[in-house]
Design a protein around this motif. Structure first.
Motif, PDB file in Angstrom:
ATOM      1  N   PHE A   1      51.652  40.949  46.163  1.00 20.98           N
ATOM      2  CA  PHE A   1      50.398  40.712  46.035  1.00 20.98           C
ATOM      3  C   PHE A   1      49.869  41.523  44.702  1.00 20.98           C
ATOM      4  O   PHE A   1      49.723  42.667  44.953  1.00 20.98           O
ATOM      5  CB  PHE A   1      49.422  41.043  47.374  1.00 20.98           C
ATOM      6  N   ARG A   2      49.404  40.739  43.637  1.00 24.62           N
ATOM      7  CA  ARG A   2      49.075  41.304  42.364  1.00 24.62           C
ATOM      8  C   ARG A   2      47.796  40.830  42.174  1.00 24.62           C
ATOM      9  O   ARG A   2      47.365  39.572  42.000  1.00 24.62           O
ATOM     10  CB  ARG A   2      49.928  41.301  41.407  1.00 24.62           C
ATOM     11  N   VAL A   3      46.759  41.820  41.666  1.00 24.57           N
ATOM     12  CA  VAL A   3      45.617  41.498  41.236  1.00 24.57           C
ATOM     13  C   VAL A   3      45.753  41.433  39.824  1.00 24.57           C
ATOM     14  O   VAL A   3      45.895  42.169  39.145  1.00 24.57           O
ATOM     15  CB  VAL A   3      44.363  42.443  41.477  1.00 24.57           C
ATOM     16  N   LEU A   4      45.359  40.121  39.010  1.00 25.74           N
ATOM     17  CA  LEU A   4      45.416  39.843  37.681  1.00 25.74           C
ATOM     18  C   LEU A   4      44.454  40.103  37.141  1.00 25.74           C
ATOM     19  O   LEU A   4      44.224  40.577  35.824  1.00 25.74           O
ATOM     20  CB  LEU A   4      45.982  38.488  37.345  1.00 25.74           C
ATOM     21  N   GLN A   5      43.028  39.680  37.799  1.00 27.55           N
ATOM     22  CA  GLN A   5      41.575  39.854  37.011  1.00 27.55           C
ATOM     23  C   GLN A   5      40.714  39.909  37.947  1.00 27.55           C
ATOM     24  O   GLN A   5      40.752  39.337  38.921  1.00 27.55           O
ATOM     25  CB  GLN A   5      41.599  38.639  36.116  1.00 27.55           C
ATOM     26  N   VAL A   6      39.514  40.559  37.771  1.00 31.41           N
ATOM     27  CA  VAL A   6      38.422  40.895  38.780  1.00 31.41           C
ATOM     28  C   VAL A   6      37.276  40.409  37.881  1.00 31.41           C
ATOM     29  O   VAL A   6      37.144  41.082  36.777  1.00 31.41           O
ATOM     30  CB  VAL A   6      38.230  42.429  39.119  1.00 31.41           C
ATOM     31  N   THR A   7      36.414  39.527  38.564  1.00 33.70           N
ATOM     32  CA  THR A   7      35.380  39.129  37.773  1.00 33.70           C
ATOM     33  C   THR A   7      34.098  39.289  38.790  1.00 33.70           C
ATOM     34  O   THR A   7      33.969  38.365  39.809  1.00 33.70           O
ATOM     35  CB  THR A   7      35.542  37.619  37.310  1.00 33.70           C
ATOM     36  N   PRO A   8      33.053  40.067  38.530  1.00 38.50           N
ATOM     37  CA  PRO A   8      31.699  40.111  39.047  1.00 38.50           C
ATOM     38  C   PRO A   8      30.996  38.721  39.047  1.00 38.50           C
ATOM     39  O   PRO A   8      30.984  38.105  38.086  1.00 38.50           O
ATOM     40  CB  PRO A   8      30.995  41.033  38.712  1.00 38.50           C
ATOM     41  N   VAL A   9      30.786  38.037  40.372  1.00 41.70           N
ATOM     42  CA  VAL A   9      30.245  36.980  40.623  1.00 41.70           C
ATOM     43  C   VAL A   9      28.643  37.274  41.472  1.00 41.70           C
ATOM     44  O   VAL A   9      28.707  38.274  41.967  1.00 41.70           O
ATOM     45  CB  VAL A   9      30.700  35.853  41.106  1.00 41.70           C
ATOM     46  N   ALA A  10      27.782  36.134  41.389  1.00 49.13           N
ATOM     47  CA  ALA A  10      26.731  36.515  42.231  1.00 49.13           C
ATOM     48  C   ALA A  10      27.042  36.743  43.388  1.00 49.13           C
ATOM     49  O   ALA A  10      27.683  35.818  44.305  1.00 49.13           O
ATOM     50  CB  ALA A  10      25.598  35.300  42.119  1.00 49.13           C
ATOM     51  N   GLY A  11      26.662  37.675  44.280  1.00 45.45           N
ATOM     52  CA  GLY A  11      26.821  38.025  45.630  1.00 45.45           C
ATOM     53  C   GLY A  11      28.277  38.624  46.011  1.00 45.45           C
ATOM     54  O   GLY A  11      28.894  38.879  47.210  1.00 45.45           O
TER      55      GLY A  11
ATOM     56  N   GLU B 110      35.079  37.935  42.181  1.00 52.68           N
ATOM     57  CA  GLU B 110      36.265  36.704  42.152  1.00 52.68           C
ATOM     58  C   GLU B 110      37.391  37.532  41.699  1.00 52.68           C
ATOM     59  O   GLU B 110      37.520  38.092  40.472  1.00 52.68           O
ATOM     60  CB  GLU B 110      35.754  35.755  41.469  1.00 52.68           C
ATOM     61  N   TYR B 111      38.462  37.341  42.467  1.00 56.25           N
ATOM     62  CA  TYR B 111      39.756  37.876  42.153  1.00 56.25           C
ATOM     63  C   TYR B 111      40.750  36.863  41.807  1.00 56.25           C
ATOM     64  O   TYR B 111      40.889  35.983  42.477  1.00 56.25           O
ATOM     65  CB  TYR B 111      40.355  38.647  43.102  1.00 56.25           C
ATOM     66  N   ARG B 112      41.267  37.131  40.584  1.00 56.59           N
ATOM     67  CA  ARG B 112      42.561  36.184  40.140  1.00 56.59           C
ATOM     68  C   ARG B 112      43.771  36.684  40.624  1.00 56.59           C
ATOM     69  O   ARG B 112      44.056  37.869  40.072  1.00 56.59           O
ATOM     70  CB  ARG B 112      42.716  35.628  38.854  1.00 56.59           C
ATOM     71  N   VAL B 113      44.378  36.415  41.608  1.00 54.89           N
ATOM     72  CA  VAL B 113      45.673  36.955  42.311  1.00 54.89           C
ATOM     73  C   VAL B 113      46.765  36.168  42.084  1.00 54.89           C
ATOM     74  O   VAL B 113      46.915  35.017  42.034  1.00 54.89           O
ATOM     75  CB  VAL B 113      45.420  37.424  43.798  1.00 54.89           C
ATOM     76  N   TRP B 114      48.178  36.950  42.165  1.00 47.57           N
ATOM     77  CA  TRP B 114      49.410  36.111  42.291  1.00 47.57           C
ATOM     78  C   TRP B 114      49.903  36.841  43.634  1.00 47.57           C
ATOM     79  O   TRP B 114      50.070  38.089  43.639  1.00 47.57           O
ATOM     80  CB  TRP B 114      50.181  36.392  41.159  1.00 47.57           C
ATOM     81  N   THR B 115      50.540  35.978  44.341  1.00 46.26           N
ATOM     82  CA  THR B 115      51.292  36.321  45.750  1.00 46.26           C
ATOM     83  C   THR B 115      52.384  35.318  45.909  1.00 46.26           C
ATOM     84  O   THR B 115      52.330  34.262  45.613  1.00 46.26           O
ATOM     85  CB  THR B 115      50.153  36.330  46.803  1.00 46.26           C
ATOM     86  N   ASN B 116      53.424  35.892  46.715  1.00 47.65           N
ATOM     87  CA  ASN B 116      54.367  34.795  46.975  1.00 47.65           C
ATOM     88  C   ASN B 116      54.134  34.913  48.578  1.00 47.65           C
ATOM     89  O   ASN B 116      55.375  34.375  49.320  1.00 47.65           O
ATOM     90  CB  ASN B 116      55.809  35.619  46.789  1.00 47.65           C
ATOM     91  N   GLN B 117      52.918  34.873  49.212  1.00 52.04           N
ATOM     92  CA  GLN B 117      52.620  34.772  50.741  1.00 52.04           C
ATOM     93  C   GLN B 117      51.680  33.457  50.627  1.00 52.04           C
ATOM     94  O   GLN B 117      50.768  33.468  49.634  1.00 52.04           O
ATOM     95  CB  GLN B 117      52.196  35.725  51.245  1.00 52.04           C
TER      96      GLN B 117
END
Length: 88
Positions: A33-43, A46-53
């Motif tokens: 489970f890898r986090v590629l990018q974190v973006t703050p959004v309203a409330g 949003e995480y852009r992730v890569w996983t093999n699950q």
């Protein structure tokens, strides 16, 4: 150490017309489970992730993905106790 090659044996029987063998492989794939990018959004975030699950559990809450690979994960508000470790 033994420097001599080990002796190999083969046995031939009269009337033996068939041979049977079975070979099994077991492949163990650890979960990734890898986090590629974190973006703050309203409330929340949003995480852009890569996983093999197909799903992961973060802070006791299960998140399901439609596919294995890169996905977008929305967390309503990051609790103070939630830590995502990435870049390892």
């Amino acid at each position: 150490m033994l420097l001599l090659p080990l002796a190999c044996m083969a046995e031939t029987r009269v009337g033996a017309n068939s041979v049977a063998a079975r070979l099994n492989f077991t492949v163990v794939v650890p979960p990734v489970f890898r986090v590629l990018q974190v973006t703050p959004v309203a409330g929340g975030y949003e995480y852009r992730v890569w996983t093999n699950q197909r799903s992961v559990v973060l802070d006791g809450r299960e998140f399901r993905f439609s596919q294995v690979g890169e996905s977008t994960l929305r967390v309503p508000a990051a609790p103070a106790a939630l830590y995502l470790v990435h870049g390892l």
